[in-house]
Design a protein around this motif. Structure first.
Motif, PDB file in Angstrom:
ATOM      1  N   GLN A   1       0.680  -1.441   0.244  1.00  0.00           N
ATOM      2  CA  GLN A   1      -0.435   0.211   0.215  1.00  0.00           C
ATOM      3  C   GLN A   1       0.572   1.305  -0.146  1.00  0.00           C
ATOM      4  O   GLN A   1       0.442   2.237   0.327  1.00  0.00           O
ATOM      5  CB  GLN A   1      -0.627  -0.097   1.107  1.00  0.00           C
ATOM      6  CG  GLN A   1      -2.244  -1.220   1.427  1.00  0.00           C
ATOM      7  CD  GLN A   1      -2.858  -0.950  -0.018  1.00  0.00           C
ATOM      8  OE1 GLN A   1      -3.287  -0.068  -0.180  1.00  0.00           O
ATOM      9  NE2 GLN A   1      -3.149  -1.789  -0.718  1.00  0.00           N
TER      10      GLN A   1
ATOM     11  N   ASP B   1      -0.255   3.760  -2.901  1.00  0.00           N
ATOM     12  CA  ASP B   1      -1.154   4.329  -2.974  1.00  0.00           C
ATOM     13  C   ASP B   1      -0.227   5.570  -2.378  1.00  0.00           C
ATOM     14  O   ASP B   1      -1.306   6.137  -2.271  1.00  0.00           O
ATOM     15  CB  ASP B   1      -2.140   3.100  -2.686  1.00  0.00           C
ATOM     16  CG  ASP B   1      -2.509   1.915  -4.010  1.00  0.00           C
ATOM     17  OD1 ASP B   1      -2.216   2.584  -4.969  1.00  0.00           O
ATOM     18  OD2 ASP B   1      -2.766   1.457  -3.394  1.00  0.00           O
ATOM     19  N   ILE B   2      -0.361   5.356  -0.943  1.00  0.00           N
ATOM     20  CA  ILE B   2      -0.209   5.842   0.327  1.00  0.00           C
ATOM     21  C   ILE B   2       0.783   7.374  -0.210  1.00  0.00           C
ATOM     22  O   ILE B   2      -0.095   8.388  -0.130  1.00  0.00           O
ATOM     23  CB  ILE B   2       0.524   5.341   1.714  1.00  0.00           C
ATOM     24  CG1 ILE B   2      -0.133   4.612   2.465  1.00  0.00           C
ATOM     25  CG2 ILE B   2       0.639   6.568   2.384  1.00  0.00           C
ATOM     26  CD1 ILE B   2       0.009   3.608   3.381  1.00  0.00           C
TER      27      ILE B   2
ATOM     28  N   VAL C   1      -0.660  10.864  -1.320  1.00  0.00           N
ATOM     29  CA  VAL C   1      -0.678  12.127  -0.261  1.00  0.00           C
ATOM     30  C   VAL C   1      -0.449  13.310  -1.002  1.00  0.00           C
ATOM     31  O   VAL C   1      -0.493  14.488  -0.586  1.00  0.00           O
ATOM     32  CB  VAL C   1       0.467  12.515   0.295  1.00  0.00           C
ATOM     33  CG1 VAL C   1       0.933  13.281   1.292  1.00  0.00           C
ATOM     34  CG2 VAL C   1       0.449  11.301   2.090  1.00  0.00           C
TER      35      VAL C   1
ATOM     36  N   SER D   1      -3.448  15.097  -2.530  1.00  0.00           N
ATOM     37  CA  SER D   1      -4.551  15.794  -1.373  1.00  0.00           C
ATOM     38  C   SER D   1      -4.490  17.021  -0.852  1.00  0.00           C
ATOM     39  O   SER D   1      -4.393  17.661  -1.586  1.00  0.00           O
ATOM     40  CB  SER D   1      -4.547  14.840   0.667  1.00  0.00           C
ATOM     41  OG  SER D   1      -2.757  16.019   0.988  1.00  0.00           O
TER      42      SER D   1
ATOM     43  N   TRP E   1       7.859  13.483  -1.639  1.00  0.00           N
ATOM     44  CA  TRP E   1       6.729  12.460  -1.544  1.00  0.00           C
ATOM     45  C   TRP E   1       7.649  11.939  -3.078  1.00  0.00           C
ATOM     46  O   TRP E   1       7.091  10.129  -2.998  1.00  0.00           O
ATOM     47  CB  TRP E   1       5.226  12.563  -1.440  1.00  0.00           C
ATOM     48  CG  TRP E   1       4.880  12.744   0.253  1.00  0.00           C
ATOM     49  CD1 TRP E   1       5.114  13.699   0.836  1.00  0.00           C
ATOM     50  CD2 TRP E   1       4.550  11.924   1.063  1.00  0.00           C
ATOM     51  NE1 TRP E   1       4.446  13.309   1.590  1.00  0.00           N
ATOM     52  CE2 TRP E   1       4.907  11.906   2.113  1.00  0.00           C
ATOM     53  CE3 TRP E   1       4.811  10.427   1.025  1.00  0.00           C
ATOM     54  CZ2 TRP E   1       4.622  11.380   3.407  1.00  0.00           C
ATOM     55  CZ3 TRP E   1       4.907   9.447   1.449  1.00  0.00           C
ATOM     56  CH2 TRP E   1       4.515   9.965   3.351  1.00  0.00           C
TER      57      TRP E   1
END
Length: 133
Positions: free
Chosen positions: A85, A88-89, A93, A96, A124
């Motif tokens: 995951q 996807d995280i 972010v 977001s 990120w």
């Protein structure tokens, strides 16, 4: 009364210092050391029950295998879930609404928001690129 006057007092002082050094050295492992008695209490009934049916060594081996299965299998599956995951995280972010709101940040006459949002997306995105490479 003088301090460290006799050999007995000096030996006691040195032993105390060594004990303190040992405690300081073991502090990072405190959670593991506290888990040992907890695991003993949890698995002792199983061991006592197994000892009635098989030899003591076999009971101990079965309890260890059971403990490893109960602890390691959920841990590995949780770690696998986190790793799968992670991408996807990271993309979540970057996209977001927090970064969108951050772009509107203004301190005095300086538009700080766009620079921070750009920096956040680069951090990120860069970490996601490094993981996939």
């Amino acid at each position: 009364m003088p301090f460290l006057d006799t050999n007995h007092q000096r030996a006691a002082f040195i032993i105390g210092l060594l004990g303190l050094a040992l405690v300081v050295a073991l502090v990072p492992f405190a959670s593991g050391l506290l888990a040992i008695p907890v695991l003993y209490v949890v698995f002792e009934p199983l061991h006592l029950w197994l000892e009635k049916h098989v030899k003591a060594r076999a009971a101990a081996a079965l309890v260890i295998v059971t403990a490893l299965f109960v602890i390691v299998v959920p841990g590995v599956s949780f770690a696998t879930l986190i790793v799968t995951q992670a991408q996807d995280i990271a993309s979540g972010v970057v996209q977001s609404p927090l970064l969108a709101r951050l772009q509107q940040l203004r301190i005095g006459n300086t538009d700080l928001g766009p620079q921070l949002a750009d920096l956040g997306s680069k951090v990120w995105a860069g970490s996601a690129v490094r993981r996939s490479a």
